[in-house]
Design a protein around this motif. Structure first.
Motif, PDB file in Angstrom:
ATOM      1  N   GLY A 184       0.382  11.623  12.534  1.00 12.83           N
ATOM      2  CA  GLY A 184      -0.686  10.732  12.959  1.00 12.83           C
ATOM      3  C   GLY A 184      -0.524   9.321  12.410  1.00 12.83           C
ATOM      4  O   GLY A 184       0.500   8.974  11.816  1.00 12.83           O
ATOM      5  N   ALA A 185      -1.553   8.504  12.616  1.00 12.20           N
ATOM      6  CA  ALA A 185      -1.521   7.124  12.141  1.00 12.20           C
ATOM      7  C   ALA A 185      -1.548   7.095  10.613  1.00 12.20           C
ATOM      8  O   ALA A 185      -2.128   7.974   9.974  1.00 12.20           O
ATOM      9  CB  ALA A 185      -2.714   6.348  12.695  1.00 12.20           C
ATOM     10  N   PRO A 186      -0.914   6.087   9.996  1.00 11.76           N
ATOM     11  CA  PRO A 186      -0.929   5.995   8.532  1.00 11.76           C
ATOM     12  C   PRO A 186      -2.355   5.825   7.994  1.00 11.76           C
ATOM     13  O   PRO A 186      -3.181   5.140   8.591  1.00 11.76           O
ATOM     14  CB  PRO A 186      -0.088   4.752   8.241  1.00 11.76           C
ATOM     15  CG  PRO A 186       0.722   4.527   9.468  1.00 11.76           C
ATOM     16  CD  PRO A 186      -0.120   5.006  10.604  1.00 11.76           C
ATOM     17  N   VAL A 187      -2.614   6.469   6.876  1.00  8.67           N
ATOM     18  CA  VAL A 187      -3.891   6.367   6.182  1.00  8.67           C
ATOM     19  C   VAL A 187      -3.619   5.818   4.788  1.00  8.67           C
ATOM     20  O   VAL A 187      -2.703   6.275   4.097  1.00  8.67           O
ATOM     21  CB  VAL A 187      -4.582   7.743   6.076  1.00  8.67           C
ATOM     22  CG1 VAL A 187      -5.852   7.650   5.242  1.00  8.67           C
ATOM     23  CG2 VAL A 187      -4.899   8.282   7.465  1.00  8.67           C
ATOM     24  N   VAL A 188      -4.382   4.830   4.375  1.00 10.25           N
ATOM     25  CA  VAL A 188      -4.163   4.210   3.064  1.00 10.25           C
ATOM     26  C   VAL A 188      -4.542   5.174   1.950  1.00 10.25           C
ATOM     27  O   VAL A 188      -5.647   5.710   1.915  1.00 10.25           O
ATOM     28  CB  VAL A 188      -4.976   2.907   2.927  1.00 10.25           C
ATOM     29  CG1 VAL A 188      -4.910   2.378   1.490  1.00 10.25           C
ATOM     30  CG2 VAL A 188      -4.455   1.856   3.890  1.00 10.25           C
ATOM     31  N   VAL A 189      -3.621   5.390   1.031  1.00  8.14           N
ATOM     32  CA  VAL A 189      -3.896   6.160  -0.187  1.00  8.14           C
ATOM     33  C   VAL A 189      -4.309   5.219  -1.306  1.00  8.14           C
ATOM     34  O   VAL A 189      -5.267   5.471  -2.032  1.00  8.14           O
ATOM     35  CB  VAL A 189      -2.657   6.976  -0.608  1.00  8.14           C
ATOM     36  CG1 VAL A 189      -2.901   7.674  -1.946  1.00  8.14           C
ATOM     37  CG2 VAL A 189      -2.293   7.974   0.472  1.00  8.14           C
ATOM     38  N   THR A 191      -3.667  20.809   8.590  1.00  4.62           N
ATOM     39  CA  THR A 191      -2.451  19.997   8.552  1.00  4.62           C
ATOM     40  C   THR A 191      -1.248  20.851   8.166  1.00  4.62           C
ATOM     41  O   THR A 191      -1.314  21.662   7.242  1.00  4.62           O
ATOM     42  CB  THR A 191      -2.611  18.842   7.540  1.00  4.62           C
ATOM     43  OG1 THR A 191      -3.675  17.993   7.971  1.00  4.62           O
ATOM     44  CG2 THR A 191      -1.328  18.033   7.427  1.00  4.62           C
ATOM     45  N   GLN A 192      -0.135  20.632   8.862  1.00  2.00           N
ATOM     46  CA  GLN A 192       1.084  21.380   8.584  1.00  2.00           C
ATOM     47  C   GLN A 192       2.136  20.540   7.859  1.00  2.00           C
ATOM     48  O   GLN A 192       2.903  21.064   7.056  1.00  2.00           O
ATOM     49  CB  GLN A 192       1.678  21.918   9.895  1.00  2.00           C
ATOM     50  CG  GLN A 192       0.757  22.854  10.661  1.00  2.00           C
ATOM     51  CD  GLN A 192       0.383  24.081   9.848  1.00  2.00           C
ATOM     52  OE1 GLN A 192       1.253  24.748   9.272  1.00  2.00           O
ATOM     53  NE2 GLN A 192      -0.921  24.378   9.782  1.00  2.00           N
ATOM     54  N   LYS A 193       2.167  19.234   8.149  1.00  2.00           N
ATOM     55  CA  LYS A 193       3.196  18.373   7.569  1.00  2.00           C
ATOM     56  C   LYS A 193       2.579  17.064   7.076  1.00  2.00           C
ATOM     57  O   LYS A 193       1.620  16.554   7.653  1.00  2.00           O
ATOM     58  CB  LYS A 193       4.298  18.074   8.593  1.00  2.00           C
ATOM     59  CG  LYS A 193       5.101  19.301   9.002  1.00  2.00           C
ATOM     60  CD  LYS A 193       6.217  18.922   9.970  1.00  2.00           C
ATOM     61  CE  LYS A 193       7.046  20.161  10.344  1.00  2.00           C
ATOM     62  NZ  LYS A 193       8.152  19.812  11.265  1.00  2.00           N
ATOM     63  N   VAL A 194       3.179  16.535   6.004  1.00  2.00           N
ATOM     64  CA  VAL A 194       2.716  15.286   5.388  1.00  2.00           C
ATOM     65  C   VAL A 194       3.918  14.375   5.201  1.00  2.00           C
ATOM     66  O   VAL A 194       5.015  14.830   4.849  1.00  2.00           O
ATOM     67  CB  VAL A 194       2.041  15.552   4.030  1.00  2.00           C
ATOM     68  CG1 VAL A 194       1.659  14.242   3.353  1.00  2.00           C
ATOM     69  CG2 VAL A 194       0.825  16.440   4.194  1.00  2.00           C
ATOM     70  N   ALA A 234       0.838  -1.197   0.000  1.00  2.00           N
ATOM     71  CA  ALA A 234       0.000   0.000   0.000  1.00  2.00           C
ATOM     72  C   ALA A 234       0.872   1.245   0.000  1.00  2.00           C
ATOM     73  O   ALA A 234       1.977   1.258   0.549  1.00  2.00           O
ATOM     74  CB  ALA A 234      -0.923   0.013   1.215  1.00  2.00           C
ATOM     75  N   LEU A 235       0.345   2.292  -0.625  1.00  2.00           N
ATOM     76  CA  LEU A 235       0.881   3.642  -0.477  1.00  2.00           C
ATOM     77  C   LEU A 235       0.100   4.297   0.646  1.00  2.00           C
ATOM     78  O   LEU A 235      -1.138   4.273   0.648  1.00  2.00           O
ATOM     79  CB  LEU A 235       0.708   4.423  -1.780  1.00  2.00           C
ATOM     80  CG  LEU A 235       1.190   5.877  -1.763  1.00  2.00           C
ATOM     81  CD1 LEU A 235       2.705   5.934  -1.703  1.00  2.00           C
ATOM     82  CD2 LEU A 235       0.663   6.626  -2.987  1.00  2.00           C
ATOM     83  N   VAL A 236       0.795   4.876   1.624  1.00  2.00           N
ATOM     84  CA  VAL A 236       0.136   5.432   2.801  1.00  2.00           C
ATOM     85  C   VAL A 236       0.631   6.854   3.048  1.00  2.00           C
ATOM     86  O   VAL A 236       1.648   7.287   2.492  1.00  2.00           O
ATOM     87  CB  VAL A 236       0.380   4.557   4.048  1.00  2.00           C
ATOM     88  CG1 VAL A 236      -0.212   3.169   3.856  1.00  2.00           C
ATOM     89  CG2 VAL A 236       1.870   4.463   4.368  1.00  2.00           C
ATOM     90  N   ALA A 237      -0.096   7.572   3.890  1.00  9.03           N
ATOM     91  CA  ALA A 237       0.277   8.948   4.246  1.00  9.03           C
ATOM     92  C   ALA A 237       0.031   9.169   5.729  1.00  9.03           C
ATOM     93  O   ALA A 237      -0.916   8.621   6.306  1.00  9.03           O
ATOM     94  CB  ALA A 237      -0.526   9.949   3.424  1.00  9.03           C
TER      95      ALA A 237
END
Length: 708
Positions: free
Chosen positions: A230-235, A257-260, A222-225
């Protein structure tokens, strides 16, 4: 399928389906009243991750017990950005790669070519999370960094390893094939540096070149963000091969959101294939158009003048959807659609004109920032008084738009088969071919399961002899305790267990008889499932209660006869010398109609058709007045493509002449109807597409023209 030859159906309603399956309801004549929704394909679209993303889309947190977490320096300074997305093709030479980077670097928050990495050391700012990589080859444990020559030198050039043409110089690679840990499975995540947002446009665009080959379950990719740590979110989940492709994913960023941070997860793998990536770029972008997901019936069936409710999810809060019913140029707008709620959902009613003739109508859903989605509304005339069914249906539920009528204890979920595959992988989940639209799922891939799924009360009549039927896909994995149970609870307090399941059954339809006890007026159906983690899963669809046919009386004579065989698959001598002559020796003699119900050949070659047809003729097959052939999955085996296999099947069998007369489809003959002995309607529905490898489907897709 294994060869399973002759069957005789007498005085029955017969429906021949592709892939060697024949459904025969014996014991009485019938007129078929077929509602389309039970076979409707699902319209699916991913929901962009963000504040309203469903929990099912959340990626697992970094594995506990992670070892070898490596952070290499501060901000990244890589030198690679991808070209515009393409599906294949060669990349520019390595020297031109840096020049391409310079042109776009100012607009990118991050760009990386991996050329500065060492074999096991990530580029500056990048980090690695590994779990259980002990025993893997040195410098090849989890995500590592190598050239094509190094990959093929260590593992060989077979299996597509050497065909990552878009990768130049070094790239990131996780190599699982012939590279397993000492015990169990390994997991590895490659994390890009956390980047600070500048323009706060509401989204970022992630581009990279990928070379991914799907392995066997339980491996997932998976590609995640992460947003502000915070916790990873599936892209995006990867459950099918993506070889030598340029990928581009838009990622919605939650407000404030400030950072990704972007990551590439390769989890729970051992001796599978590989994933290679190169030329990563992360840049701020405007939010991409959302594609709404239809959570109500995806192919609703209505009568003229009737109303159906359409439910959507995946919109942004407050977003205004629009809809129009009818073909382009004659579509009527749907009024009164509310704005999307905070969770991105909306529901609205659609009324079909009372003057509408039977057929299909497109309902197009669109709006500002919304990718158009079409729902096909099927319009049928009301069932007349003369219409009937051989087995009266007391109740039916297919979970499409009705999941709120079930009580789910534990982690029972409602989703499509494709969503199950995307979330949990293949491992025979895709072979639930009876599934249509939304199904009920109990899954143990990530955790133990204990829960019960219970229907709303169903009205029944005391003393009735009834039958519970449902489509069931019960997968058994591992060696732990694993059990399912089907139970009825009557309103008078009586509980009856109809069946206990412990053994595997794929895409089955259990038929469980029961008698309604005295004084009972209602019954609820319950499916109970308990299993440890990794023990398997249970998927359900199309639950119904029917009043089954009574057995035929002794000595009953057939009023219509059809001779049926299937799954020849090269056993031509048996067909010629046993099956076809055997029909002539049955009571009543040979029928006037014969059905070859799928898998005529082993894998659809010209030579196999010629051998089959020669045996069919030599055995007397051409003596039948009507000869029906359905296309099975074996007719599609090989690499010639569905269109070529269909064309060959129709040409060799002559089925085009039996197709629906008004059809203009090049696939005319894959579906149709004949009436046997002026009494027995026989319908056949053939596949117009087959994808054998990789788990995608469905195996039989029913098209609008077939409904019309």
């Amino acid at each position: 399928m294994q060869p399973s030859f002759a069957r005789r159906t007498q005085r029955c309603l017969t429906v021949a389906l592709a892939g060697g399956t024949l459904l025969a309801l014996t014991g009485g004549l019938a007129v078929l009243a077929a509602y389309a929704q039970q076979n409707a394909p699902v319209i699916e679209a991913p929901v962009m991750p963000g504040p309203a993303a469903p929990e099912a889309e959340q990626a697992p947190a970094a594995p506990e017990g992670t070892t070898g977490t490596e952070a290499a320096g501060e901000a990244g300074s890589g030198s690679g950005t991808p070209e515009a997305p393409e599906t294949s093709g060669d990349r520019a030479p390595a020297a031109a790669k840096a020049e391409a980077v310079a042109a776009d670097a100012a607009a990118a928050l991050l760009s990386e070519s991996f050329d500065s990495a060492t074999a096991a050391g990530a580029p500056a700012g990048w980090s690695l999370e590994h779990k259980n990589i002990g025993g893997m080859k040195p410098d090849w444990g989890g995500w590592t960094f190598h050239t094509t020559a190094e990959v093929t030198g260590a593992f060989g050039s077979g299996g597509d390893r050497g065909s990552f043409a878009r990768g130049n110089g070094k790239f990131a690679v996780v190599q699982s094939d012939t590279n397993r840990p000492t015990t169990g499975t390994f997991s590895s995540t490659l994390w890009a540096p956390e980047v600070a947002l500048v323009e706060h446009t509401g989204a970022v665009q992630v581009k990279f070149d990928t070379h991914y080959k799907q392995g066997q379950a339980p491996q997932t990719a998976a590609l995640v963000a992460k947003f502000d740590g915070g916790a990873p979110v599936v892209v995006a989940n990867y459950s099918a091969q993506q070889l030598n492709k340029a990928m581009s994913h838009g990622v919605d960023v939650p407000a404030g959101t400030q950072k990704v941070q972007i990551g590439w997860q390769y989890l729970e793998s051992t001796n599978n294939w590989f994933w290679m990536i190169d030329n990563v770029e992360v840049a701020e972008a405007a939010p991409a158009d959302v594609t709404p997901k239809v959570t109500s019936l995806v192919k609703p069936v209505v009568t003229p003048g009737a109303t159906t409710t359409v439910k959507l999810s995946g919109l942004r809060a407050g977003q205004q959807a629009e809809a129009a019913l009818g073909a382009s140029g004659a579509a009527a707008p749907i009024a009164g659609i509310p704005a999307a709620a905070a969770d991105g959902t909306v529901a609205f009613d659609v009324t079909v004109p009372a003057s509408q003739t039977p057929g299909t109508l497109p309902l197009t859903i669109s709006g500002t920032g919304i990718t158009p989605v079409t729902v096909t509304v099927t319009v049928l005339n009301p069932i007349g008084e003369q219409a009937a069914t051989t087995e009266p249906q007391v109740w039916w539920d297919g979970f499409d738009g009705t999941s709120d009528q079930w009580t789910a204890e534990g982690d029972w979920e409602f989703m499509s088969r494709q969503q199950v595959i995307d979330g949990s992988g293949l491992d025979r989940r895709h072979t639930f071919t009876r599934a249509s639209g939304v199904i009920a799922v109990a899954e143990t891939k990530d955790a133990a399961f204990a829960g019960t799924l219970t229907s709303a009360p169903i009205t029944v009549k005391a003393g009735d002899e009834l039958e519970l039927r449902f489509d069931s896909h019960f997968r058994v994995r591992g060696g732990g305790a694993h059990a399912g149970a089907v139970t009825l609870a009557f309103d008078k307090g009586e509980t009856v267990e109809l069946r206990a399941l412990t053994k595997e059954e794929e895409s089955a339809q259990p038929r469980l008889p029961f008698t309604v006890p005295a004084g009972a007026k209602q019954v609820s159906v319950a499916f109970d499932y308990e299993a440890p983690a990794g023990a398997g899963s249970w998927m359900l669809d199309d639950v119904q209660i029917v009043k089954p046919l009574a057995p035929l009386a002794e000595g009953t004579k057939p009023e219509a006869i059809v001779d049926v065989f299937s799954d020849v698959q090269g056993a031509n001598a048996k067909l010629q010398n046993q099956v076809l002559p055997g029909f002539r020796n049955l009571e009543g003699g040979r029928a006037d109609v014969v059905i070859s119900n799928g898998d005529l050949t082993g894998n659809g070659t010209v030579g196999q058709y010629d051998s089959y047809l020669a045996a069919f003729e030599a055995g007397g097959g051409n003596d039948y007045a009507t000869r029906i052939s359905t296309i099975g999955n074996h007719e599609f085996y090989g690499s010639d493509g569905s269109a070529n296999y269909i064309k060959r099947f129709l040409a060799k069998t002559g089925m085009t002449d039996l197709g629906v007369a008004e059809s203009q489809s090049p696939n005319k003959g894959l579906w149709g109807e004949v009436v046997v002995d002026d009494k027995l309607p026989v319908l056949w529905v053939g596949s117009e597409r087959h994808e054998y490898h990789g788990g995608s489907g469905p195996f039989v897709e029913i098209w609008d023209e077939q409904y019309n």
